[in-house]
Design an enzyme around this catalytic site. Structure first.
Site, PDB file in Angstrom:
ATOM      1  N   ASN A 185       8.037 -24.798  -7.359  1.00  0.00           N
ATOM      2  CA  ASN A 185       7.780 -23.946  -8.083  1.00  0.00           C
ATOM      3  C   ASN A 185       6.952 -24.627  -9.522  1.00  0.00           C
ATOM      4  O   ASN A 185       7.896 -25.059 -10.353  1.00  0.00           O
ATOM      5  CB  ASN A 185       8.356 -22.647  -9.094  1.00  0.00           C
ATOM      6  CG  ASN A 185       6.932 -22.070  -9.398  1.00  0.00           C
ATOM      7  OD1 ASN A 185       6.291 -22.278 -10.272  1.00  0.00           O
ATOM      8  ND2 ASN A 185       7.183 -20.637  -9.363  1.00  0.00           N
ATOM      9  N   CYS A 193       2.233 -19.348 -14.265  1.00  0.00           N
ATOM     10  CA  CYS A 193       1.988 -19.467 -13.298  1.00  0.00           C
ATOM     11  C   CYS A 193      -0.151 -18.608 -12.708  1.00  0.00           C
ATOM     12  O   CYS A 193       0.235 -19.467 -11.445  1.00  0.00           O
ATOM     13  CB  CYS A 193       3.127 -18.991 -12.529  1.00  0.00           C
ATOM     14  SG  CYS A 193       4.482 -19.665 -12.323  1.00  0.00           S
ATOM     15  N   HIS A 221      -0.136 -19.799  -5.557  1.00  0.00           N
ATOM     16  CA  HIS A 221       0.566 -20.731  -6.315  1.00  0.00           C
ATOM     17  C   HIS A 221       1.911 -21.036  -5.868  1.00  0.00           C
ATOM     18  O   HIS A 221       2.257 -19.614  -4.761  1.00  0.00           O
ATOM     19  CB  HIS A 221       1.079 -20.032  -7.294  1.00  0.00           C
ATOM     20  CG  HIS A 221       1.948 -19.870  -7.951  1.00  0.00           C
ATOM     21  ND1 HIS A 221       2.540 -20.924  -8.809  1.00  0.00           N
ATOM     22  CD2 HIS A 221       2.964 -18.484  -8.239  1.00  0.00           C
ATOM     23  CE1 HIS A 221       3.776 -20.913  -9.420  1.00  0.00           C
ATOM     24  NE2 HIS A 221       4.085 -19.375  -8.982  1.00  0.00           N
TER      25      HIS A 221
END
Length: 333
Positions: free
Chosen positions: A288, A117, A258
């Protein structure tokens, strides 16, 4: 004014692409023991996009890339370098070269990089070094992941979180420097907190010689540990990047994190004393998307007219590794 380290850098175009299939929270209620209210209150996610078995990562990554090239008004044949930040390639040997072929970027060298990520931020820093040294002028950076391939759909702790998508930016050598500072970090001692590990089974190929064969996944995560890590480390790394850029949090126009959990976004903004209206979030619609999440949110805000040329953006990624990092830049030339 050129940066003393070398050529100036500008982020001149953005693009994104997501699959058409939408999985919302009420549908998840029929799959695992959870509820729309529970998911929304704890994560901020209401729905996520999923790639079906016909969609390849290279295809959505190339679509996002072409959108970024169009905005930047640059041809694929003018690209010097393509970096694909991903943890879910179509081919374990790499997918960036497939994207190069799809785009027709015949002059560009292409490679994959993996930092989960944090991948997009790590990719920005990597791309910047090639431009700084004068080796390359036009770099395409893509963040793309299809995490649905590796989710355990009976694990309610992880299956509610992840979605699929791709985002891209064009980074170019520029007379004035718009890439102002960065800080990237890693801590392998915490690797166990978030993993997609190789599961090996021994196979004897001849007498007394055995090799490991198997596959990967699914994703496992200690949610409490990852939350604690992000809330502590992300504000610190943003502050360090701002210090390197000789800037303060008060000067930030947009905080672009993020897109992992709305509570993390809120906690980081609160610690940095950044007002809610300056925090970019599309988490509710996409979940996500790992390395894709930052460029997805960036491209959406640019195309909505929120982000204007010259706006100061502080971005930060964090995730498996554990890895985390921040980059400070001005949007546009």
């Amino acid at each position: 004014m050129l940066n003393q380290l070398g050529a100036g850098i500008a982020i001149t175009g953005s693009g994104s692409a997501t699959p058409d299939v939408i999985l919302d929270n009420p549908q998840l209620e029929r799959m695992v023991e959870t509820s729309d209210e529970w998911i929304t209150s704890r994560t901020g996610i209401r729905e996520r996009r999923l790639a079906d078995d016909q969609i390849r990562l290279s295809a959505i990554a190339a679509q996002a890339a072409q959108n970024a090239l169009t905005m930047a008004q640059i041809a694929a044949t003018d690209l010097d370098l393509i970096i694909l930040a991903t943890s879910t390639p179509d081919d374990l040997f790499g997918t960036a070269c497939q994207i190069q072929s799809l785009l027709g970027a015949s002059k560009a060298v292409a490679f994959d990089m993996t930092a989960a990520c944090s991948g997009f931020v790590f990719g920005m820093v990597t791309a910047a070094q090639f431009i700084r040294t004068g080796v390359y002028k036009n770099v395409l950076l893509i963040g793309a992941d299809i995490l649905s391939r590796w989710v355990n759909w009976s694990d309610r702790g992880t299956c509610i979180l992840f979605g699929d998508g791709a985002g891209a930016v064009v980074m170019q050598a520029n007379e004035s420097d718009r890439f102002l500072g960065f800080e990237i970090r890693s801590d392998g001692t915490q690797n166990h907190s978030l993993q997609l590990t190789y599961n090996a089974q021994p196979k004897e190929i001849v007498k007394d010689i055995a090799v490991a064969q198997g596959n990967f996944g699914p994703i496992t995560m200690n949610g409490k540990e990852v939350y604690r890590f992000a809330v502590q480390k992300v504000p610190e790394v943003i502050e360090k990047a701002l210090f390197r850029a000789n800037l303060s949090a008060e000067q930030i126009d947009w905080l672009l994190l993020h897109q992992a959990n709305q509570r993390i976004l809120d906690a980081v903004a609160q610690r940095l004393k950044i007002p809610t209206q300056k925090v970019l979030s599309n988490l509710a619609r996409y979940g996500n998307t790992s390395a894709a999440s930052i460029p997805l949110a960036l491209d959406e805000a640019v195309r909505q007219g929120k982000i204007q040329s010259g706006d100061l953006i502080a971005t930060a990624g964090f995730g498996a590794g554990l890895t985390w990092g921040s980059a400070i830049f001005l949007w546009g030339k």
